[in-house]
Every structure is written in structure tokens, then in C-alpha cells.
Design an enzyme around this catalytic site. Sequence first.
Site, short mmCIF file in Angstrom:
data_model
loop_
_atom_site.label_atom_id
_atom_site.label_comp_id
_atom_site.label_asym_id
_atom_site.label_seq_id
_atom_site.Cartn_x
_atom_site.Cartn_y
_atom_site.Cartn_z
N LYS A 1 5.53 -19.84 33.62
CA LYS A 1 4.49 -19.85 32.59
C LYS A 1 3.24 -20.37 33.26
CE LYS A 1 2.56 -20.15 28.43
NZ LYS A 1 2.59 -21.35 27.65
N GLN B 1 12.87 -24.37 30.10
CA GLN B 1 11.59 -24.52 30.81
C GLN B 1 11.47 -25.91 31.44
OE1 GLN B 1 7.52 -25.14 29.05
NE2 GLN B 1 7.31 -23.00 29.63
N GLY C 1 -1.35 -16.10 23.75
CA GLY C 1 -2.67 -16.54 23.30
C GLY C 1 -3.15 -15.76 22.10
N ASP C 2 -3.40 -16.49 21.00
CA ASP C 2 -3.94 -15.91 19.77
C ASP C 2 -3.03 -14.86 19.13
OD1 ASP C 2 -6.09 -17.56 20.09
OD2 ASP C 2 -7.44 -16.02 20.86
N ARG D 1 2.09 -20.55 18.28
CA ARG D 1 1.71 -21.17 17.01
C ARG D 1 2.01 -20.25 15.83
NH1 ARG D 1 -4.11 -23.33 18.77
NH2 ARG D 1 -3.93 -21.52 20.12
N ALA E 1 6.29 -27.72 22.47
CA ALA E 1 6.75 -29.11 22.46
C ALA E 1 6.67 -29.69 21.06
CB ALA E 1 5.90 -29.94 23.42
N CYS F 1 0.83 -26.42 31.21
CA CYS F 1 0.52 -27.43 30.19
C CYS F 1 -0.79 -28.17 30.53
CB CYS F 1 1.66 -28.42 30.06
SG CYS F 1 1.34 -29.58 28.73
#
Length: 352
Positions: free
Chosen positions: A146, A75, A212-213, A236, A23, A105
Amino acid sequence: MIFRPVNIGPVHLPYPLMQAGLAGYSDRAMRLVARRRGCPYAVTEALLDVILLNGGKGLKQSIDINDEDHPIAGQLIGSEPKQMARAATILSSAGYDVIDVNLACPVKKIRNKARGGHLLSDESTAIDMLKAVRDALPARVPTTLKIRRAYDDSAESHEIAERLLHTAFSCGYAAAAVHARTVEQKYGGKASWDFLRKLKRRYPDNIIFGSGDVFDAASAVAMLKKTGVDGVWIARGAIGNPWIFQHAIQLLNGVDEALLNPPTVHEQREALMEHFLEAMQIHGEQLAGRRMRKMGIRYARFHPESQRVKDAFINVLSLRDWQKVLDQYYKVDGPGVWPGAATVDLVNECAA
Ligand SMILES: Cc1cc2nc3c(=O)[nH]c(=O)nc-3n(C[C@H](O)[C@H](O)[C@H](O)COP(=O)(O)O)c2cc1C
């Protein structure tokens, strides 16, 4: 071989990599810049069903997609199964290749309205929603979900998440992306790759993507190797690093990590300019200026004068300001640098 191509129903991905829903970031501009650097598949940020049902009024951007922006998953996030189902048909008619349901989320304003990750503590609504969305679409349109590994670390919460996954696969969902943190963890702490490894063992015949990560190309490939998931959801780690896809593809093709090169200063300039111009087309110059500041700051980590470049991007308001930063710091070509490990410190929120 540590990877296989993946199919999400009829959608074929030559490499098991995708750009996550993010987002405030993963708009068409970010997706196109990534696709031109190898990204085989992308997911929109979570789109609120009621906004789509109200004709899109209130969305930060149009849901239109162009020819270059495929394959793509739209999504959806919402709290009411019938509304989610109607919104799914809107996205499907708009040309989205896959419809993804967000049960992940963690943001409070979303949870308070019983959406996203909150639904991991409301099993019956989540099950109705998964079924309603699947039933609303023709069989040729794949659906995915998700999900977080659980709402919290209790055994009961893990059982609910597992039942939801089981329901999704039994009613025809083509894949699940599993963020290996709990909803309570939000974006902090470590993602449990061990959980992903065990989960994939329990679902050898279903498509599971891990999240994740994953902060660089090496960790994307490490996730595939260590957990056995069918694909990696890059979140990210993709912000300000569209090259992560081409680097991961090189690694998947057997190139040694030590032989990868960070993007040169001119390669960075090219991506930065492209990104701003695409963002301007979607948001107009003023809003693009605001959105792109945080992007520029993330891109800056590959620049040899990283801190100065970050400071310069902070003040950008317009295309002219953006160009000024590029003229000042990106005019002369040279090697880029690999960012240090501590640079993925942004955390945050789903804005849906
Ligand atoms: C700013 C931000 C916005 C996000 N927005 C979404 C979203 O709209 N939809 C979604 O499925 N996940 C969203 N996520 C979660 C990511 O897609 C991903 O699952 C999560 O960040 C874990 O991966 P990472 O640790 O590699 O970043 C968001 C994460 C962040 C940090």
C-alpha cells in the site's frame, strides 16, 4: 465490460473490490458484515511489526482469523526491514492469504518513527524492506504493498514512489494499492484519479488497485471506468455501509444506478445487530460498546430519522443500550434513505 475478476497470485477475486485497511474500524466484525454482503476481499488495519514480534502484546485485538474471513491480507507496518520480514512470517503462519506492506500511513506518530508513509522519503530502507519481506516468504504467499502517490508534490518525491513501485513489481509483488493522495495531504483534499489513470497506463501488466474518494458504489465503479485500475480499495465509504459491495456488484453487472435501493430499515437493523455481536466476540462488551458508537453513527445516515438515530448511538455503552436504539428506531420496517453527499466527513488516523 468495465471490469475483470482479479488474481492476487493464487487468490482469486470474482469482483475487483476490496475492503480497505482502516485503523480502528476494519476488525473482523466489520470484515464479516461486509463479506456477507458481497465483499470479496479484505485487508486488516496496519499491524505494527514489533508488536507481532513480541507475541501480540499491545495489539487491540488478536490476529486470529476464522474460516469465514478469507481471502484476507494482513497488513504490516514497521521501520526495520528484518523485523518486518520476521513479522511477515508470523502473519503468514497464522493463515493470512496475502501479506501487505504499508508505505502509506501519514500519521505523525508513525512518520516520526520512520514507518508507513515516512518511508516514501527514505527510499533505501523502503527498498530493503520490500525485498526482505518478499524473501522471507515462500513463493506461494503473495505480497502486496500500500503506497501513496508520493510523499509530497515535488518531482523528486514522485520519482521515489515510482522507483519503489518498480522495485516491488520487479521483486515479485503481486499487486500495489495506490492511495492517490500524497502523504502530506493526509486524508484531505482530493485524491488524484488522473494520477491513477496515468500510472495504470505505465503498468499495464501489473495489478494496481486505486484508493481515494470512493464514497459510494457509484464512485467505486467510476474509479474503475475512469482510471482503468484493476480493483478498488473501499475505505471510508465502507464504514457503516457494508451494502456498498453488493451495490457495486449490481452496478458492475449492468444494473442502472437509479434502480439501486438503499438498505431497508430492517436490513439496517440486521447488519447493526450482527456487527455488534461480532464486535463483542472480539473485544468484549465494554470495548465493543465504545467502538460501535462511531459505527452506529455512520450506519445512521441510511435511516429516515438520521440525526435522531445518530444522537441515540452516541450514548451507547452496552449491548442493552444498542438494542434499545434498535428497538426504538429500527422496529418498524420501511425504506431507507440515500445519504447526502456531505456525509463522508470523518477523517482521521491510522492507529497502528
Ligand atoms: C480512520 C482511517 C484509518 C485508516 N487506516 C489505514 C490502515 O490501517 N491501513 C491502510 O492501508 N490505510 C488506512 N487508511 C487509509 C484508507 O485505507 C484509504 O487509503 C484512504 O482513506 C483513502 O480512501 P478514501 O478517500 O476512499 O477514504 C485509513 C484511513 C482512515 C480514514
